[in-house]
Design a protein around this motif. Structure first.
Motif, PDB file in Angstrom:
ATOM      1  N   UNK A 109     -11.722  -5.677   5.301  1.00  0.00           N
ATOM      2  CA  UNK A 109     -10.805  -6.266   4.593  1.00  0.00           C
ATOM      3  C   UNK A 109     -11.075  -6.489   3.052  1.00  0.00           C
ATOM      4  N   UNK A 110     -12.110  -7.349   2.919  1.00  0.00           N
ATOM      5  CA  UNK A 110     -12.447  -7.916   1.575  1.00  0.00           C
ATOM      6  C   UNK A 110     -12.866  -6.841   0.673  1.00  0.00           C
ATOM      7  N   UNK A 111     -13.762  -5.892   1.336  1.00  0.00           N
ATOM      8  CA  UNK A 111     -14.178  -4.691   0.668  1.00  0.00           C
ATOM      9  C   UNK A 111     -13.158  -3.838   0.146  1.00  0.00           C
ATOM     10  N   UNK A 112     -12.108  -3.244   1.058  1.00  0.00           N
ATOM     11  CA  UNK A 112     -10.889  -2.478   0.677  1.00  0.00           C
ATOM     12  C   UNK A 112     -10.068  -3.369  -0.352  1.00  0.00           C
ATOM     13  N   UNK A 113     -10.043  -4.390  -0.616  1.00  0.00           N
ATOM     14  CA  UNK A 113      -9.146  -5.208  -1.357  1.00  0.00           C
ATOM     15  C   UNK A 113      -9.457  -5.280  -2.550  1.00  0.00           C
ATOM     16  N   UNK A 281      -8.346  16.147  -5.169  1.00  0.00           N
ATOM     17  CA  UNK A 281      -7.980  14.692  -4.837  1.00  0.00           C
ATOM     18  C   UNK A 281      -8.739  13.805  -5.231  1.00  0.00           C
ATOM     19  N   UNK A 282      -8.177  12.895  -6.431  1.00  0.00           N
ATOM     20  CA  UNK A 282      -8.942  11.855  -6.923  1.00  0.00           C
ATOM     21  C   UNK A 282      -8.376  10.477  -6.225  1.00  0.00           C
ATOM     22  N   UNK A 283      -9.425   9.790  -5.607  1.00  0.00           N
ATOM     23  CA  UNK A 283      -9.218   8.529  -4.925  1.00  0.00           C
ATOM     24  C   UNK A 283      -8.614   7.355  -6.012  1.00  0.00           C
ATOM     25  N   UNK A 284      -7.576   6.838  -5.690  1.00  0.00           N
ATOM     26  CA  UNK A 284      -7.354   5.721  -6.353  1.00  0.00           C
ATOM     27  C   UNK A 284      -7.611   4.089  -5.782  1.00  0.00           C
ATOM     28  N   UNK A 285      -7.046   4.176  -4.529  1.00  0.00           N
ATOM     29  CA  UNK A 285      -7.098   2.815  -3.819  1.00  0.00           C
ATOM     30  C   UNK A 285      -6.723   3.058  -2.443  1.00  0.00           C
ATOM     31  N   UNK A 286      -7.111   2.145  -1.726  1.00  0.00           N
ATOM     32  CA  UNK A 286      -6.844   2.258  -0.283  1.00  0.00           C
ATOM     33  C   UNK A 286      -5.926   0.951   0.086  1.00  0.00           C
ATOM     34  N   UNK A 287      -5.002   0.581   0.940  1.00  0.00           N
ATOM     35  CA  UNK A 287      -4.568  -0.360   1.587  1.00  0.00           C
ATOM     36  C   UNK A 287      -4.459  -0.494   3.041  1.00  0.00           C
ATOM     37  N   UNK A 288      -5.297  -1.585   3.422  1.00  0.00           N
ATOM     38  CA  UNK A 288      -5.531  -1.572   4.976  1.00  0.00           C
ATOM     39  C   UNK A 288      -4.396  -2.447   5.599  1.00  0.00           C
ATOM     40  N   UNK A 289      -3.266  -3.039   4.841  1.00  0.00           N
ATOM     41  CA  UNK A 289      -2.239  -3.356   5.402  1.00  0.00           C
ATOM     42  C   UNK A 289      -0.997  -3.116   4.564  1.00  0.00           C
ATOM     43  N   UNK A 290      -0.670  -1.699   4.835  1.00  0.00           N
ATOM     44  CA  UNK A 290       0.541  -1.238   3.666  1.00  0.00           C
ATOM     45  C   UNK A 290       1.734  -1.629   4.097  1.00  0.00           C
ATOM     46  N   UNK A 291       2.376  -1.585   3.046  1.00  0.00           N
ATOM     47  CA  UNK A 291       4.216  -2.170   3.429  1.00  0.00           C
ATOM     48  C   UNK A 291       4.585  -1.474   4.537  1.00  0.00           C
ATOM     49  N   UNK A 292       5.519  -2.337   5.290  1.00  0.00           N
ATOM     50  CA  UNK A 292       6.175  -1.793   6.545  1.00  0.00           C
ATOM     51  C   UNK A 292       7.668  -2.071   6.600  1.00  0.00           C
ATOM     52  N   UNK A 293       8.058  -2.188   5.463  1.00  0.00           N
ATOM     53  CA  UNK A 293       9.730  -2.566   5.219  1.00  0.00           C
ATOM     54  C   UNK A 293      10.356  -1.193   5.398  1.00  0.00           C
ATOM     55  N   UNK A 294      11.571  -1.482   5.505  1.00  0.00           N
ATOM     56  CA  UNK A 294      12.523  -0.169   5.725  1.00  0.00           C
ATOM     57  C   UNK A 294      12.142   0.782   4.393  1.00  0.00           C
ATOM     58  N   UNK A 295      11.895   0.109   3.226  1.00  0.00           N
ATOM     59  CA  UNK A 295      11.466   1.174   1.794  1.00  0.00           C
ATOM     60  C   UNK A 295      10.166   1.499   1.973  1.00  0.00           C
ATOM     61  N   UNK A 296       9.334   1.318   2.891  1.00  0.00           N
ATOM     62  CA  UNK A 296       7.877   1.665   2.737  1.00  0.00           C
ATOM     63  C   UNK A 296       7.546   3.154   3.166  1.00  0.00           C
ATOM     64  N   UNK A 297       6.265   3.502   2.988  1.00  0.00           N
ATOM     65  CA  UNK A 297       6.072   4.938   3.066  1.00  0.00           C
ATOM     66  C   UNK A 297       5.509   5.166   4.397  1.00  0.00           C
TER      67      UNK A 297
END
Length: 325
Positions: A109-113, A281-297
Protein backbone atom coordinates in the motif's frame (compact mmCIF):
# COMPACT_ATOMS: atom_id res chain seq x y z
CA UNK A 1 -23.01 -14.08 10.15
CA UNK A 2 -19.64 -12.38 9.89
CA UNK A 3 -19.29 -8.86 11.25
CA UNK A 4 -17.85 -6.63 8.51
CA UNK A 5 -16.56 -3.12 9.12
CA UNK A 6 -16.99 -1.04 5.96
CA UNK A 7 -14.33 1.57 6.65
CA UNK A 8 -14.45 4.87 4.79
CA UNK A 9 -13.39 8.48 5.28
CA UNK A 10 -9.74 9.28 5.81
CA UNK A 11 -7.62 12.30 6.64
CA UNK A 12 -7.23 13.86 3.18
CA UNK A 13 -9.48 15.82 0.84
CA UNK A 14 -10.48 12.48 -0.69
CA UNK A 15 -12.58 11.64 2.36
CA UNK A 16 -15.77 12.90 0.69
CA UNK A 17 -15.32 10.51 -2.23
CA UNK A 18 -14.43 7.71 0.19
CA UNK A 19 -17.65 8.18 2.17
CA UNK A 20 -19.61 7.81 -1.08
CA UNK A 21 -17.65 4.66 -1.93
CA UNK A 22 -18.36 3.28 1.52
CA UNK A 23 -22.07 3.88 1.03
CA UNK A 24 -21.94 1.92 -2.24
CA UNK A 25 -20.43 -1.03 -0.38
CA UNK A 26 -23.04 -0.78 2.39
CA UNK A 27 -25.85 -0.63 -0.17
CA UNK A 28 -24.69 -3.72 -2.08
CA UNK A 29 -23.15 -6.03 0.52
CA UNK A 30 -24.93 -9.39 0.85
CA UNK A 31 -26.97 -8.93 4.01
CA UNK A 32 -27.74 -12.66 4.09
CA UNK A 33 -24.04 -13.40 4.59
CA UNK A 34 -22.65 -10.37 6.39
CA UNK A 35 -23.62 -7.98 9.16
CA UNK A 36 -22.18 -4.72 7.85
CA UNK A 37 -21.20 -1.75 10.02
CA UNK A 38 -20.63 1.79 8.77
CA UNK A 39 -17.23 2.70 10.23
CA UNK A 40 -15.93 6.20 9.59
CA UNK A 41 -12.30 7.06 10.26
CA UNK A 42 -11.88 10.82 10.11
CA UNK A 43 -9.11 13.14 11.26
CA UNK A 44 -10.84 13.96 14.54
CA UNK A 45 -12.87 10.82 15.31
CA UNK A 46 -13.13 7.08 14.67
CA UNK A 47 -16.73 5.96 14.93
CA UNK A 48 -19.39 3.40 14.04
CA UNK A 49 -22.64 4.91 12.80
CA UNK A 50 -25.81 2.87 13.45
CA UNK A 51 -29.21 4.41 12.68
CA UNK A 52 -27.79 7.88 13.16
CA UNK A 53 -26.20 7.03 16.51
CA UNK A 54 -22.42 7.18 16.83
CA UNK A 55 -20.24 4.81 18.82
CA UNK A 56 -16.50 5.47 19.27
CA UNK A 57 -13.98 2.88 18.07
CA UNK A 58 -11.71 1.42 20.74
CA UNK A 59 -8.33 1.73 19.05
CA UNK A 60 -6.56 -0.84 21.24
CA UNK A 61 -8.31 -3.68 19.38
CA UNK A 62 -10.50 -1.96 16.74
CA UNK A 63 -13.80 -2.74 18.45
CA UNK A 64 -16.75 -0.79 19.80
CA UNK A 65 -19.29 -1.17 22.58
CA UNK A 66 -23.06 -1.00 22.16
CA UNK A 67 -25.50 -1.44 25.03
CA UNK A 68 -22.70 -2.80 27.18
CA UNK A 69 -21.71 -5.43 24.61
CA UNK A 70 -18.26 -5.36 23.03
CA UNK A 71 -18.43 -5.95 19.27
CA UNK A 72 -15.42 -6.95 17.17
CA UNK A 73 -15.13 -7.36 13.41
CA UNK A 74 -14.32 -10.54 11.50
CA UNK A 75 -13.05 -8.48 8.59
CA UNK A 76 -12.60 -4.88 7.45
CA UNK A 77 -13.68 -3.85 3.97
CA UNK A 78 -11.27 -0.96 3.52
CA UNK A 79 -12.47 1.71 1.08
CA UNK A 80 -10.51 4.75 2.30
CA UNK A 81 -8.91 6.66 -0.59
CA UNK A 82 -5.71 8.45 0.36
CA UNK A 83 -4.21 8.57 3.82
CA UNK A 84 -4.38 6.65 6.15
CA UNK A 85 -6.19 3.82 4.35
CA UNK A 86 -4.40 3.65 1.00
CA UNK A 87 -0.84 4.47 2.04
CA UNK A 88 -0.26 1.62 4.50
CA UNK A 89 -0.80 3.29 7.86
CA UNK A 90 -4.08 1.59 8.73
CA UNK A 91 -2.89 -1.73 7.33
CA UNK A 92 0.11 -1.64 9.67
CA UNK A 93 -2.19 -0.79 12.58
CA UNK A 94 -4.62 -3.60 11.71
CA UNK A 95 -1.73 -6.03 11.49
CA UNK A 96 -0.62 -5.01 14.98
CA UNK A 97 -4.06 -5.54 16.53
CA UNK A 98 -4.74 -8.76 14.58
CA UNK A 99 -7.56 -7.37 12.44
CA UNK A 100 -8.21 -8.95 9.01
CA UNK A 101 -8.84 -6.60 6.08
CA UNK A 102 -9.34 -6.54 2.32
CA UNK A 103 -6.70 -5.44 -0.17
CA UNK A 104 -2.95 -5.03 0.05
CA UNK A 105 -0.81 -5.12 3.17
CA UNK A 106 0.99 -2.12 4.59
CA UNK A 107 4.19 -2.35 2.51
CA UNK A 108 2.55 -2.66 -0.91
CA UNK A 109 0.00 0.00 0.00
CA UNK A 110 2.80 2.40 0.90
CA UNK A 111 4.80 1.51 -2.22
CA UNK A 112 1.97 1.98 -4.71
CA UNK A 113 0.84 5.22 -3.06
CA UNK A 114 4.33 6.65 -3.51
CA UNK A 115 4.46 7.44 -7.23
CA UNK A 116 8.24 7.89 -7.39
CA UNK A 117 9.05 4.62 -5.64
CA UNK A 118 6.42 2.67 -7.55
CA UNK A 119 7.75 3.92 -10.89
CA UNK A 120 11.31 3.02 -9.84
CA UNK A 121 10.26 -0.56 -9.01
CA UNK A 122 8.21 -1.05 -12.18
CA UNK A 123 11.04 0.20 -14.39
CA UNK A 124 12.89 -2.96 -13.34
CA UNK A 125 10.06 -5.01 -14.88
CA UNK A 126 10.26 -3.37 -18.29
CA UNK A 127 7.20 -1.14 -17.89
CA UNK A 128 7.21 1.96 -20.11
CA UNK A 129 6.76 5.19 -18.13
CA UNK A 130 6.91 8.93 -18.73
CA UNK A 131 10.19 10.72 -18.14
CA UNK A 132 10.11 12.55 -14.83
CA UNK A 133 11.98 14.72 -12.35
CA UNK A 134 11.63 14.32 -8.58
CA UNK A 135 11.70 17.39 -6.34
CA UNK A 136 11.52 17.82 -2.57
CA UNK A 137 10.14 20.94 -0.95
CA UNK A 138 12.81 23.61 -0.33
CA UNK A 139 15.22 21.88 -2.74
CA UNK A 140 16.97 24.01 -5.32
CA UNK A 141 15.84 23.49 -8.90
CA UNK A 142 16.50 24.90 -12.35
CA UNK A 143 13.32 25.48 -14.37
CA UNK A 144 15.25 25.79 -17.64
CA UNK A 145 16.95 22.44 -17.01
CA UNK A 146 13.61 20.77 -16.22
CA UNK A 147 12.08 22.15 -19.40
CA UNK A 148 15.09 21.02 -21.42
CA UNK A 149 14.78 17.47 -20.01
CA UNK A 150 10.99 17.07 -20.14
CA UNK A 151 9.73 19.69 -22.57
CA UNK A 152 6.48 21.65 -22.39
CA UNK A 153 3.73 21.11 -21.56
CA UNK A 154 4.45 18.92 -18.54
CA UNK A 155 2.63 17.84 -15.39
CA UNK A 156 3.45 18.86 -11.83
CA UNK A 157 1.89 16.52 -9.29
CA UNK A 158 2.20 15.57 -5.62
CA UNK A 159 4.16 12.38 -5.11
CA UNK A 160 1.56 10.98 -2.73
CA UNK A 161 -1.99 12.08 -3.46
CA UNK A 162 -5.08 10.80 -5.22
CA UNK A 163 -8.17 11.96 -7.13
CA UNK A 164 -5.89 14.25 -9.20
CA UNK A 165 -5.61 16.63 -6.25
CA UNK A 166 -2.79 19.15 -6.55
CA UNK A 167 -1.97 18.37 -10.19
CA UNK A 168 -1.28 21.12 -12.73
CA UNK A 169 -0.54 21.03 -16.42
CA UNK A 170 2.23 23.56 -17.07
CA UNK A 171 2.30 25.04 -20.56
CA UNK A 172 4.82 27.83 -20.11
CA UNK A 173 7.78 28.59 -17.89
CA UNK A 174 5.97 31.36 -16.00
CA UNK A 175 3.40 28.85 -14.67
CA UNK A 176 5.93 26.66 -12.81
CA UNK A 177 6.00 28.52 -9.48
CA UNK A 178 2.20 28.46 -9.11
CA UNK A 179 2.05 24.76 -10.04
CA UNK A 180 4.74 23.93 -7.48
CA UNK A 181 2.87 25.87 -4.81
CA UNK A 182 -0.34 23.93 -5.53
CA UNK A 183 1.44 20.55 -5.49
CA UNK A 184 3.40 21.26 -2.31
CA UNK A 185 0.14 21.98 -0.49
CA UNK A 186 -0.66 18.28 -0.92
CA UNK A 187 2.78 16.75 -0.33
CA UNK A 188 6.36 17.76 0.45
CA UNK A 189 7.58 15.64 -2.47
CA UNK A 190 6.49 16.17 -6.07
CA UNK A 191 6.95 14.64 -9.50
CA UNK A 192 7.30 16.64 -12.69
CA UNK A 193 6.43 14.43 -15.67
CA UNK A 194 6.63 14.87 -19.41
CA UNK A 195 3.36 15.27 -21.28
CA UNK A 196 2.58 12.24 -23.43
CA UNK A 197 0.16 13.11 -26.18
CA UNK A 198 -2.08 10.08 -26.54
CA UNK A 199 -5.22 8.27 -25.45
CA UNK A 200 -5.80 7.95 -21.71
CA UNK A 201 -7.17 4.66 -20.43
CA UNK A 202 -7.98 3.30 -17.00
CA UNK A 203 -7.56 -0.44 -16.44
CA UNK A 204 -9.15 -2.33 -13.59
CA UNK A 205 -7.37 -5.47 -12.36
CA UNK A 206 -8.96 -7.68 -9.74
CA UNK A 207 -8.45 -11.11 -8.25
CA UNK A 208 -11.85 -12.73 -8.76
CA UNK A 209 -12.61 -16.36 -8.00
CA UNK A 210 -8.88 -17.15 -7.69
CA UNK A 211 -8.06 -15.64 -11.09
CA UNK A 212 -6.41 -12.31 -11.86
CA UNK A 213 -8.50 -10.60 -14.54
CA UNK A 214 -9.15 -7.27 -16.26
CA UNK A 215 -12.89 -6.64 -16.02
CA UNK A 216 -12.64 -3.77 -18.47
CA UNK A 217 -10.63 -0.94 -19.98
CA UNK A 218 -12.12 2.55 -19.93
CA UNK A 219 -11.16 5.32 -22.31
CA UNK A 220 -11.06 8.74 -20.66
CA UNK A 221 -12.00 11.83 -22.66
CA UNK A 222 -11.72 14.87 -20.42
CA UNK A 223 -13.60 18.05 -21.26
CA UNK A 224 -10.98 19.87 -19.23
CA UNK A 225 -7.29 20.22 -19.99
CA UNK A 226 -6.64 16.84 -18.36
CA UNK A 227 -8.40 14.25 -16.16
CA UNK A 228 -8.56 16.44 -13.05
CA UNK A 229 -10.84 16.27 -9.99
CA UNK A 230 -13.73 17.99 -11.76
CA UNK A 231 -13.40 15.64 -14.73
CA UNK A 232 -13.40 12.61 -12.42
CA UNK A 233 -16.22 13.52 -10.05
CA UNK A 234 -18.17 16.45 -11.43
CA UNK A 235 -19.13 15.21 -14.87
CA UNK A 236 -16.41 17.01 -16.83
CA UNK A 237 -15.35 13.91 -18.76
CA UNK A 238 -16.64 11.13 -20.96
CA UNK A 239 -15.80 7.59 -19.91
CA UNK A 240 -16.15 4.86 -22.53
CA UNK A 241 -16.24 1.24 -21.35
CA UNK A 242 -14.96 -0.75 -23.15
CA UNK A 243 -12.38 1.58 -24.64
CA UNK A 244 -12.69 2.11 -28.38
CA UNK A 245 -9.32 0.60 -29.31
CA UNK A 246 -8.23 -2.32 -31.53
CA UNK A 247 -8.49 -5.79 -30.01
CA UNK A 248 -4.74 -6.46 -30.21
CA UNK A 249 -3.99 -3.23 -28.33
CA UNK A 250 -6.75 -4.06 -25.83
CA UNK A 251 -4.99 -7.36 -25.10
CA UNK A 252 -1.58 -5.67 -24.87
CA UNK A 253 -2.83 -3.17 -22.30
CA UNK A 254 -4.60 -5.90 -20.33
CA UNK A 255 -1.50 -8.08 -20.18
CA UNK A 256 0.63 -5.09 -19.14
CA UNK A 257 -1.77 -4.21 -16.31
CA UNK A 258 -1.86 -7.83 -15.11
CA UNK A 259 1.94 -7.98 -15.34
CA UNK A 260 2.13 -4.93 -13.05
CA UNK A 261 -0.37 -6.45 -10.61
CA UNK A 262 1.53 -9.76 -10.46
CA UNK A 263 5.00 -8.17 -10.37
CA UNK A 264 4.09 -6.06 -7.37
CA UNK A 265 2.22 -8.93 -5.71
CA UNK A 266 -1.00 -6.97 -5.23
CA UNK A 267 -4.25 -8.24 -3.72
CA UNK A 268 -7.86 -7.25 -4.16
CA UNK A 269 -8.95 -4.43 -6.43
CA UNK A 270 -6.74 -2.03 -8.36
CA UNK A 271 -6.95 0.46 -11.19
CA UNK A 272 -3.99 1.45 -13.36
CA UNK A 273 -3.77 4.55 -15.54
CA UNK A 274 -1.99 4.55 -18.90
CA UNK A 275 -1.42 6.90 -21.83
CA UNK A 276 -1.35 5.15 -25.22
CA UNK A 277 1.10 6.49 -27.77
CA UNK A 278 2.26 4.64 -30.89
CA UNK A 279 0.58 1.44 -29.65
CA UNK A 280 2.64 1.55 -26.44
CA UNK A 281 0.93 1.84 -23.04
CA UNK A 282 2.85 4.25 -20.80
CA UNK A 283 2.13 3.59 -17.14
CA UNK A 284 1.18 6.68 -15.12
CA UNK A 285 0.05 5.43 -11.71
CA UNK A 286 -1.88 2.73 -9.88
CA UNK A 287 -4.61 2.94 -7.25
CA UNK A 288 -5.01 0.00 -4.88
CA UNK A 289 -8.21 1.48 -3.41
CA UNK A 290 -9.86 3.10 -6.43
CA UNK A 291 -13.08 5.05 -6.21
CA UNK A 292 -16.22 2.99 -5.78
CA UNK A 293 -18.89 5.68 -5.83
CA UNK A 294 -21.66 5.72 -8.46
CA UNK A 295 -19.43 8.02 -10.57
CA UNK A 296 -16.38 5.74 -10.36
CA UNK A 297 -14.76 3.76 -13.13
CA UNK A 298 -14.24 0.33 -11.57
CA UNK A 299 -17.98 -0.29 -10.99
CA UNK A 300 -18.53 0.51 -14.69
CA UNK A 301 -15.94 -2.10 -15.61
CA UNK A 302 -17.47 -4.71 -13.31
CA UNK A 303 -20.83 -4.12 -15.02
CA UNK A 304 -19.18 -4.63 -18.42
CA UNK A 305 -17.70 -7.93 -17.18
CA UNK A 306 -21.13 -8.93 -15.85
CA UNK A 307 -19.81 -9.12 -12.29
CA UNK A 308 -22.36 -7.79 -9.82
CA UNK A 309 -21.13 -5.41 -7.14
CA UNK A 310 -22.55 -7.76 -4.53
CA UNK A 311 -20.60 -10.73 -5.88
CA UNK A 312 -17.45 -8.63 -6.08
CA UNK A 313 -17.81 -7.50 -2.46
CA UNK A 314 -18.41 -11.08 -1.31
CA UNK A 315 -15.34 -12.24 -3.22
CA UNK A 316 -13.17 -9.52 -1.63
CA UNK A 317 -14.29 -10.39 1.89
CA UNK A 318 -14.04 -14.15 1.48
CA UNK A 319 -10.58 -13.81 -0.08
CA UNK A 320 -9.42 -11.66 2.82
CA UNK A 321 -10.80 -14.06 5.40
CA UNK A 322 -9.12 -17.01 3.67
CA UNK A 323 -5.75 -15.49 2.77
CA UNK A 324 -5.17 -13.89 6.15
CA UNK A 325 -5.98 -16.98 8.26
Amino acid sequence: MKNIAVVSGGFSDEHKVSLKSGQTILNHIDKNKFHAFDVQILSNIWQVVIDGKKFPIEKSDFSFTKNGQKIKFDCVFNIIHGTPGEDGYLQAYWDLVGQKYTGCGHYLSALTFNKKDCLAVLNKYGISTARSVYLRENNDYDVDEIIENLGLPCFVKPNQSGSSLGISKVKKKEDFSKALEIAFKEDQDILIEEFIDGTEVSVGVIEYKNEIIVPGITEIISYNDFFDYQAKYEGQSKEITPANIPSDLYEKISSTAIHIYKSLGLKGMSRSEFILRDNTPYFIEINTLPGFSPASILPQQLAYAKISIQDFITNEIESALKSLD
